[in-house]
Design an enzyme around this catalytic site. Structure first.
Site, short mmCIF file in Angstrom:
data_model
loop_
_atom_site.label_atom_id
_atom_site.label_comp_id
_atom_site.label_asym_id
_atom_site.label_seq_id
_atom_site.Cartn_x
_atom_site.Cartn_y
_atom_site.Cartn_z
N THR A 76 0.84 -1.20 0.00
CA THR A 76 0.00 0.00 0.00
C THR A 76 0.87 1.25 0.00
O THR A 76 1.97 1.25 0.54
CB THR A 76 -0.93 0.03 1.23
OG1 THR A 76 -0.15 -0.16 2.42
CG2 THR A 76 -1.95 -1.10 1.15
N ASP A 77 0.36 2.32 -0.63
CA ASP A 77 1.11 3.56 -0.76
C ASP A 77 1.00 4.41 0.50
O ASP A 77 0.28 4.07 1.44
CB ASP A 77 0.60 4.36 -1.97
CG ASP A 77 0.80 3.61 -3.27
OD1 ASP A 77 1.77 2.84 -3.36
OD2 ASP A 77 -0.03 3.78 -4.19
N LYS A 78 1.68 5.53 0.47
CA LYS A 78 1.68 6.47 1.59
C LYS A 78 0.25 6.90 1.93
O LYS A 78 -0.51 7.33 1.07
CB LYS A 78 2.53 7.69 1.24
CG LYS A 78 2.59 8.76 2.33
CD LYS A 78 3.45 9.93 1.89
CE LYS A 78 3.48 11.01 2.96
NZ LYS A 78 4.31 12.17 2.54
#
Length: 553
Positions: A157-159
């Site tokens: 998952t991204d930031k």
């Protein structure tokens, strides 16, 4: 060398390639390792006697004890070589067996730079790994390298993106029956371990994952049409006059903005409204006590409150659901990610099911939301956020739903990313591999056993933070307002300067992200290029208008 520098991340590219599993490949690797081992032993037998030996009889000796002593010595030296972050030898521990496990986790991504270990940034994996070490699930000798423990993740998952459920696989020491509780005690409240389950040695949580469920939370006011006088509104209306009967009239949005205009006129004089409309935020420092600025700020607050009071009609919600249904099936999503060409086979993805909940009202601000759940086999970078953005824009602009299917074609289209704030990973799915796990005598990887705990966690640490951040930062309001006022013929308009300065005292991440998508070209260039510079990108505004639709046909 510091512990953080020495702790190497495990990237998806570190996975074994397909060639590893071709016929004979594993045998060759095993034979090669065996040969190296045998050469190491035989080299001792082939050594010539030195000058101090008394003839050939010196060679004919029993080397078995000698070998055992050498191996024991080498083992002692290898233990002594294990050092901590300061280079000091780590005391020898009692060696406990490591087991291959699947760890089911959930987390709130706020404050973290994504899931994957990425020093020196704080990430979810960094928190987990350090908690495993402190809880005794990873020995100190293995505490400096993720690869020693076979660390893998099901979904990265991204930031700022959250996960109600995710899976990592690695080798842990799980002899202690309270190891899960000890790990959770070492973790911050916004990261939880739901279960630690034994799996077979060949288990790979990323490759064995058959599909993934994602959820996206969206305030329903995001589906209101563009505000009159904005660039996008004017473009749509002008193209409708030039080419009638392509885009329908949006009566509901017209009534919404007319009601807001009436409310604003009751709060401000005509002269004040003209003053607010002409106000431009200074580029440099300014006086926050400036009278016009305070009036503009009050006007924006009134507009935000009017949007939060909006309740979506059944017809508009059904239109949004129909737009999202255009994604179900196998299509070429090259326009919904970065760095993919139409001819890239990896751009084809399979979306199994997409559902939209009934509207619900949350928080003191009484904002209405919908929950969008997307079940897909796999996803590319930013794909879900671009899918949400396109479906929302199609609904807001009353463009034909078929435009989504046309976005799967060869033409490059610049689709902005919807805010990361509303996105969370619901859970990875292991339907196919769970059957094999049960055949091996292991429990299936199933999040439903912990659904009650997960729902409580999501409400406290994910949903509430999403709702609160939207109210405090006006994330979705800023995102769609910026899109509506963006003029492709030049970099920034007066309305955009107002948005950056008045609506948000500090520009939010939503404005920064949409700027990255939209400001990809020089002011005089009508067809921005993609990041590779190979093919021109068509602006999303042109794609949505009646003029652009006729050009497509």
């Amino acid at each position: 060398m510091s512990e953080e520098q020495n702790l190497r991340p495990v990237y998806d590219d570190d996975q074994p390639g397909e060639d590893t599993y071709k016929r004979g490949a594993i045998y060759k690797q095993t034979r090669s390792r065996k040969a190296d081992y045998e050469d190491g032993e035989n080299s001792e037998k082939r050594q010539k006697p030195n000058d101090t030996d008394n003839g050939p009889t010196a060679v004919v000796t029993d080397l078995s004890n000698e070998k055992k002593e050498t191996r024991s010595k080498d083992k002692d030296e290898s233990v002594a070589l294990a050092v901590d972050a300061d280079g000091n030898p780590i005391p020898q521990e009692v060696r406990l067996p490591k087991r291959k496990v699947a760890v089911m986790i959930g987390y709130c991504g706020t404050g973290y730079h994504g899931m994957q270990y990425n020093p020196p940034n704080d990430t979810i994996e960094k928190e987990l790994f350090e908690a495993f070490v402190r809880a005794g699930a990873i020995s100190k000798a293995n505490s400096t390298d993720l690869k020693k423990n076979g660390f893998q993740r099901a979904a990265r998952t991204d930031k700022g993106v959250h996960a109600g459920g995710n899976v990592i696989s690695l080798k842990l020491i799980i002899e202690d029956p309270e190891v899960k509780e000890k790990i959770n005690n070492e973790l911050p409240d916004q990261i939880r371990v739901w279960d630690i389950s034994r799996v077979n040695k060949a288990f790979d949580c990323r490759k064995m994952c058959s599909s993934r469920w994602y959820e996206y939370l969206l305030p329903t006011y995001s589906l209101i049409g563009p505000k009159p006088s904005t660039y996008l509104y004017n473009e749509i209306e002008a193209s409708k006059k030039e080419i009638p009967n392509v885009i329908q009239d949006d009566v509901e949005s017209a009534q919404f903005w007319e009601a807001f205009s009436t409310e604003a006129e009751s709060k401000f004089t005509k002269e004040e409204l003209e003053e607010i409309a002409a106000f431009v935020m200074p580029k440099d420092s300014f006086d926050e006590n400036n009278e016009t600025y305070q009036k503009s700020k009050a006007f924006k607050k009134l507009e935000a409150e009017h949007k939060r009071a909006y309740r979506i009609s059944k017809e508009r919600l059904d239109r949004f659901r129909s737009a999202l249904k255009q994604y179900e099936g196998t299509f070429n999503f090259h326009n919904f990610t970065l760095g993919k060409d139409f001819n890239d086979p990896s751009a084809k993805r399979f979306m199994k099911q997409i559902t939209v909940s009934e509207p619900f009202v949350i928080g003191e601000a009484k904002t209405e939301w919908v929950s969008i759940k997307i079940h897909g086999q796999s996803f590319m970078l930013h794909q879900i956020r671009k899918m949400i953005s396109m479906a929302t824009l199609i609904t807001r602009c009353f463009s034909p739903l078929e435009r989504i299917r046309q976005a799967y074609g060869q033409e490059k289209i610049n689709i902005p990313k919807a805010p990361a704030l509303g996105l969370l990973l619901e859970a990875p799915v292991y339907d196919g591999y769970n059957t094999r796990l049960q055949e091996f005598g292991y429990d299936p990887i199933d999040f439903s056993k912990y659904q009650s705990e997960m729902d409580t966690f999501k409400m406290k640490h994910i949903y509430d933070k999403i709702y609160l951040e939207e109210v405090n930062e006006n994330v979705f309001n800023a995102f769609f307002s910026y899109i509506d006022t963006f003029n492709p013929s030049y970099n920034i308009s007066q309305e955009q300067q107002q948005l950056k300065g008045q609506e948000l005292q500090q520009p939010s991440q939503a404005v920064e992200l949409v700027t990255e998508d939209l400001e990809q070209k020089a002011p005089s260039d009508p067809t921005p290029s993609d990041e590779k510079g190979k093919k021109p990108q068509r602006p999303i505004f042109d794609f949505l208008t009646a003029r652009g639709i006729q050009l497509q046909d």
